[in-house]
Enzyme design. Structure first.
Site, PDB file in Angstrom:
ATOM      1  N   GLY A 181      -4.838  -4.102  -3.744  1.00  0.00           N
ATOM      2  CA  GLY A 181      -5.509  -3.250  -4.051  1.00  0.00           C
ATOM      3  C   GLY A 181      -4.824  -1.864  -4.783  1.00  0.00           C
ATOM      4  CG  HIS A 182      -2.042  -2.071  -7.164  1.00  0.00           C
ATOM      5  ND1 HIS A 182      -0.766  -2.793  -7.887  1.00  0.00           N
ATOM      6  CD2 HIS A 182      -1.905  -2.307  -5.748  1.00  0.00           C
ATOM      7  CE1 HIS A 182      -0.347  -3.856  -7.070  1.00  0.00           C
ATOM      8  NE2 HIS A 182      -1.104  -3.233  -6.088  1.00  0.00           N
TER       9      HIS A 182
ATOM     10  CG  ASP B 106      -1.701  -1.164   0.905  1.00  0.00           C
ATOM     11  OD1 ASP B 106      -2.302  -1.471  -0.340  1.00  0.00           O
ATOM     12  OD2 ASP B 106      -2.528  -1.525   2.261  1.00  0.00           O
TER      13      ASP B 106
ATOM     14  CE  LYS C 145       2.448  -2.510  -4.178  1.00  0.00           C
ATOM     15  NZ  LYS C 145       2.373  -1.085  -3.246  1.00  0.00           N
TER      16      LYS C 145
ATOM     17  CD  GLN D  61       0.819  -8.508  -2.413  1.00  0.00           C
ATOM     18  OE1 GLN D  61       1.165  -8.997  -3.148  1.00  0.00           O
ATOM     19  NE2 GLN D  61      -0.393  -7.958  -2.951  1.00  0.00           N
TER      20      GLN D  61
HETATM   21  P1  GDP Z   1      -1.047  -0.006  -2.763  1.00  0.00           P
HETATM   22  O1  GDP Z   1      -1.325  -0.924  -3.292  1.00  0.00           O
HETATM   23  O2  GDP Z   1       0.514   0.280  -3.287  1.00  0.00           O
HETATM   24  O3  GDP Z   1      -0.865   1.008  -4.885  1.00  0.00           O
HETATM   25  O4  GDP Z   1      -1.719   1.477  -2.992  1.00  0.00           O
HETATM   26  P2  GDP Z   1      -2.922   1.526  -2.467  1.00  0.00           P
HETATM   27  O5  GDP Z   1      -3.839   2.322  -3.472  1.00  0.00           O
HETATM   28  O6  GDP Z   1      -3.562   0.733  -1.513  1.00  0.00           O
HETATM   29  O7  GDP Z   1      -3.351   2.837  -1.036  1.00  0.00           O
HETATM   30  C1  GDP Z   1      -2.548   4.277  -1.098  1.00  0.00           C
HETATM   31  C2  GDP Z   1      -2.900   4.847  -1.206  1.00  0.00           C
HETATM   32  O8  GDP Z   1      -2.992   6.065  -0.660  1.00  0.00           O
HETATM   33  C3  GDP Z   1      -4.346   5.484  -1.931  1.00  0.00           C
HETATM   34  O9  GDP Z   1      -5.245   5.342  -0.938  1.00  0.00           O
HETATM   35  C4  GDP Z   1      -4.276   6.824  -3.069  1.00  0.00           C
HETATM   36  O10 GDP Z   1      -5.071   7.189  -3.763  1.00  0.00           O
HETATM   37  C5  GDP Z   1      -3.501   7.369  -1.914  1.00  0.00           C
HETATM   38  N1  GDP Z   1      -2.106   8.417  -2.442  1.00  0.00           N
HETATM   39  C6  GDP Z   1      -1.422   7.846  -3.039  1.00  0.00           C
HETATM   40  N2  GDP Z   1      -0.503   8.191  -3.214  1.00  0.00           N
HETATM   41  C7  GDP Z   1      -0.644   9.518  -2.707  1.00  0.00           C
HETATM   42  C8  GDP Z   1       0.241  10.778  -1.468  1.00  0.00           C
HETATM   43  O11 GDP Z   1       1.472  11.197  -2.120  1.00  0.00           O
HETATM   44  N3  GDP Z   1      -1.111  11.810  -1.065  1.00  0.00           N
HETATM   45  C9  GDP Z   1      -2.113  11.002  -0.383  1.00  0.00           C
HETATM   46  N4  GDP Z   1      -2.944  11.805   0.782  1.00  0.00           N
HETATM   47  N5  GDP Z   1      -2.714  10.177  -0.857  1.00  0.00           N
HETATM   48  C10 GDP Z   1      -1.388   9.142  -1.980  1.00  0.00           C
HETATM   49  P1  IMO Z   2      -0.649  -4.503  -1.960  1.00  0.00           P
HETATM   50  O1  IMO Z   2      -0.030  -4.530  -3.207  1.00  0.00           O
HETATM   51  C1  IMO Z   2      -0.910  -4.365   2.829  1.00  0.00           C
HETATM   52  C2  IMO Z   2      -1.142  -8.505   3.751  1.00  0.00           C
HETATM   53  C3  IMO Z   2      -2.244  -9.257   3.937  1.00  0.00           C
HETATM   54  C4  IMO Z   2      -1.735 -10.123   4.768  1.00  0.00           C
HETATM   55  C5  IMO Z   2      -0.598 -10.671   4.376  1.00  0.00           C
HETATM   56  C6  IMO Z   2      -1.025 -12.023   4.105  1.00  0.00           C
HETATM   57  O2  IMO Z   2      -2.085  -3.994  -2.321  1.00  0.00           O
HETATM   58  O3  IMO Z   2       0.360  -2.994  -1.823  1.00  0.00           O
HETATM   59  P2  IMO Z   2      -2.913 -12.682   2.295  1.00  0.00           P
HETATM   60  O4  IMO Z   2      -3.649 -12.198   1.381  1.00  0.00           O
HETATM   61  O5  IMO Z   2      -1.436 -12.254   0.442  1.00  0.00           O
HETATM   62  O6  IMO Z   2      -2.330 -13.963   2.073  1.00  0.00           O
HETATM   63  O7  IMO Z   2      -2.188 -11.713   2.876  1.00  0.00           O
HETATM   64  O8  IMO Z   2      -0.105  -9.868   3.945  1.00  0.00           O
HETATM   65  N1  IMO Z   2      -1.015  -8.099   2.570  1.00  0.00           N
HETATM   66  C7  IMO Z   2      -1.082  -6.721   1.522  1.00  0.00           C
HETATM   67  N2  IMO Z   2      -1.152  -5.145   2.656  1.00  0.00           N
HETATM   68  N3  IMO Z   2      -1.188  -4.539   1.010  1.00  0.00           N
HETATM   69  C8  IMO Z   2      -0.833  -5.829  -0.230  1.00  0.00           C
HETATM   70  O9  IMO Z   2      -0.993  -5.471  -1.115  1.00  0.00           O
HETATM   71  C9  IMO Z   2      -1.864  -6.842   0.416  1.00  0.00           C
HETATM   72  N4  IMO Z   2      -1.334  -8.303   0.317  1.00  0.00           N
HETATM   73  C10 IMO Z   2      -1.139  -8.688   1.189  1.00  0.00           C
HETATM   74  O10 IMO Z   2      -2.663  -7.739   5.576  1.00  0.00           O
HETATM   75  O11 IMO Z   2      -1.396  -9.392   6.415  1.00  0.00           O
HETATM   76 MG    MG Z   3      -3.093  -1.782  -1.515  1.00  0.00          MG
END
Ligand code: GDP
Ligand code: IMO
Ligand code: MG
Length: 429
Positions: free
Chosen positions: A40-41, A13, A16, A230
């Site tokens: 979840g991207h 998270d 990416k 991840q």
């Molecule tokens: P990923 O899994 O690495 O793609 O990241 P996620 O989408 O799960 O989580 C990142 C969260 O931060 C999302 O809700 C994005 O919309 C938000 N986000 C990304 N970059 C920024 C930033 O620079 N500032 C803020 N406030 N939110 C951001």
């Molecule tokens: P993105 O791509 C954050 C965490 C889960 C749990 C552990 C194992 O959005 O960054 P799993 O379902 O893979 O067996 O869970 O890894 N986890 C993540 N945490 N971002 C993710 O993906 C994750 N995918 C799995 O919360 O602790």
């Molecule tokens: Mg994510």
């Protein structure tokens, strides 16, 4: 041409999805190489927000090809939920989406097993997203899995039933029974019916030998960006085991997850947040279980993109970041969510660990060891808002110092800074 890589350096998270979307116009092909719908991207632009789980984050750029690589595992139900949502928004993902025939399928009973295994762990739960990730990769490595290329086989249904039966036997020993099991709010039987409908729909997608496509593309001069899911601290080998996911989230995973040689890996971009978060269980040395942690969560809207769970929040962990940089051979750093730290007067950064009073000279084997203590350096916060149109040169001095402190510690430049979730809220040198 070589394959550049964008991957997470923390516990997932990091942002990416946003960065892959921002970098996408520089590439011809975007390819996911591991993980599944546990990811979840999030991508935001023009006031719209999308969350992708299986589909690469280049899908919003019509001219690009997006590849779901052989290292990814796919739940057809979740894939088509994603596709249908994109179609509702006027995007036609099937036109520029290719799927590796060697990618493995997540069966509904893999999700049943995930729930059974987690429940049996009692207090030692991983905090899995319950998408069936662990059991599906287990099937793959135990050589029992079913691959996307199998869906057109006359014997596909039989393969499915055989694997399902073996899953049900195992689930039974854990006291788990499909009749009372629900998946995403529907009964197992309904989910299974949806799964088979999705398999039929999948037959109409472009299923290919993705490794051949990627290598041919490179030879013909097309550029490829590999998108990680991840983060490095969730890697099955180097993460905080056993509180990890079940795939190789590090740069090495690109080779097996897309079928490219190590010679063909180009630049590695490492994405990290200006602080740390973790969702699920497992050790998190810099976690803040206090008002500061709550403030980070609220300002950063730190709630899981896949499960909605509140993310645990804490200060930036530089020894962990340095370890992740080493494992991935990172060339360039991308710092996300700097804006979340805007109102802080003081910021702490972990610069070392002590164990039983002794300073550690290398990254610890076991993050959850008794007596492991993070040591912090306190820095001034910038304590001001950041204008969307600000340039790198105009950043507040305290933010520049924060960045310089990180750069000096890890001996790498921070070339990109994100100051908000929107595509446009991105500063680059
Ligand atoms: P990923 O899994 O690495 O793609 O990241 P996620 O989408 O799960 O989580 C990142 C969260 O931060 C999302 O809700 C994005 O919309 C938000 N986000 C990304 N970059 C920024 C930033 O620079 N500032 C803020 N406030 N939110 C951001
Ligand atoms: P993105 O791509 C954050 C965490 C889960 C749990 C552990 C194992 O959005 O960054 P799993 O379902 O893979 O067996 O869970 O890894 N986890 C993540 N945490 N971002 C993710 O993906 C994750 N995918 C799995 O919360 O602790
Ligand atoms: Mg994510």
């Amino acid at each position: 041409m070589k394959v550049d890589v964008i991957l997470g350096l923390q516990w997932g998270d990091e942002g990416k999805g946003k960065i892959v979307d921002v970098f996408s116009p520089r590439y011809d092909i975007i390819a996911r190489f591991q993980g599944g719908p546990n990811a979840g991207h999030t991508i935001e632009f023009d006031g719209k927000k999308f969350v992708l789980h299986t589909i690469p984050s280049g899908i919003f750029h019509k001219k690009l090809m997006n590849v779901i690589g052989n290292g990814v595992i796919i739940d057809p139900v979740i894939l088509f939920r994603e596709i249908d949502k994109l179609v509702e928004s006027g995007i036609k993902p099937d036109e520029n989406l290719l799927i590796a025939n060697r990618a493995h399928l997540i069966l509904p009973t893999n999700r049943l097993l995930d729930a059974a295994f987690e429940s049996a762990k009692k207090d030692a739960k991983i905090g899995s997203t319950l998408k069936g990730i662990g059991p599906t990769y287990t099937d793959k490595y135990a050589r029992n899995g079913i691959r996307v290329g199998n869906i057109c086989y006359p014997g596909f249904r039989k393969m499915y039933e055989c694997l399902k039966e073996s899953h049900l036997k195992t689930a039974g020993t854990y006291g788990f029974d499909v009749s009372s099991f629900t998946l995403d709010g529907i009964s197992f039987a309904e989910y299974e019916a949806l799964w088979f409908q999705s398999i039929e729909r999948m037959k109409k997608l472009k299923v290919i030998d993705a490794e051949v496509y990627i290598n041919k593309s490179l030879n013909e001069g097309r550029s490829v960006l590999a998108e990680g899911a991840q983060g490095t601290m969730l890697d099955v080998d180097f993460g905080s085991y056993p509180f990890v996911t079940s795939s190789s989230t590090v740069a090495a995973g690109v080779c097996t997850g897309l079928g490219v040689s190590p010679h063909n890996i180009g630049k590695v971009f490492g994405v990290f947040k200006a602080y740390c978060t973790r969702v699920g269980s497992g050790p998190f040395p810099t976690e803040l279980i206090d008002e500061t942690g709550n403030k980070l969560r609220e300002r950063g809207r730190e709630f899981g993109s896949t499960t909605g769970r509140p993310r645990r929040c804490g200060w930036l962990d530089l020894p962990a970041l340095r370890y992740a940089i080493m494992l991935n051979g990172v060339d360039s750093l991308i710092m996300m969510k700097a804006d979340v730290l805007n109102p802080f007067e003081k910021l702490s950064v972990c610069t070392a660990y002590k164990e039983s009073g002794k300073l550690l000279s290398s990254y610890p084997f076991e993050l959850s060891s008794e007596g492991l203590e993070p040591l912090y350096t306190e820095l001034d916060g910038w304590n001001t808002g950041l204008d969307n149109n600000i340039t790198m040169a105009e950043l507040p001095p305290a933010l520049k110092k924060y960045i310089k402190f990180i750069e000096d510690f890890v001996e790498l430049p921070v070339d990109t800074i994100s100051i908000g979730p929107d595509r446009l809220q991105t500063l680059q040198v």
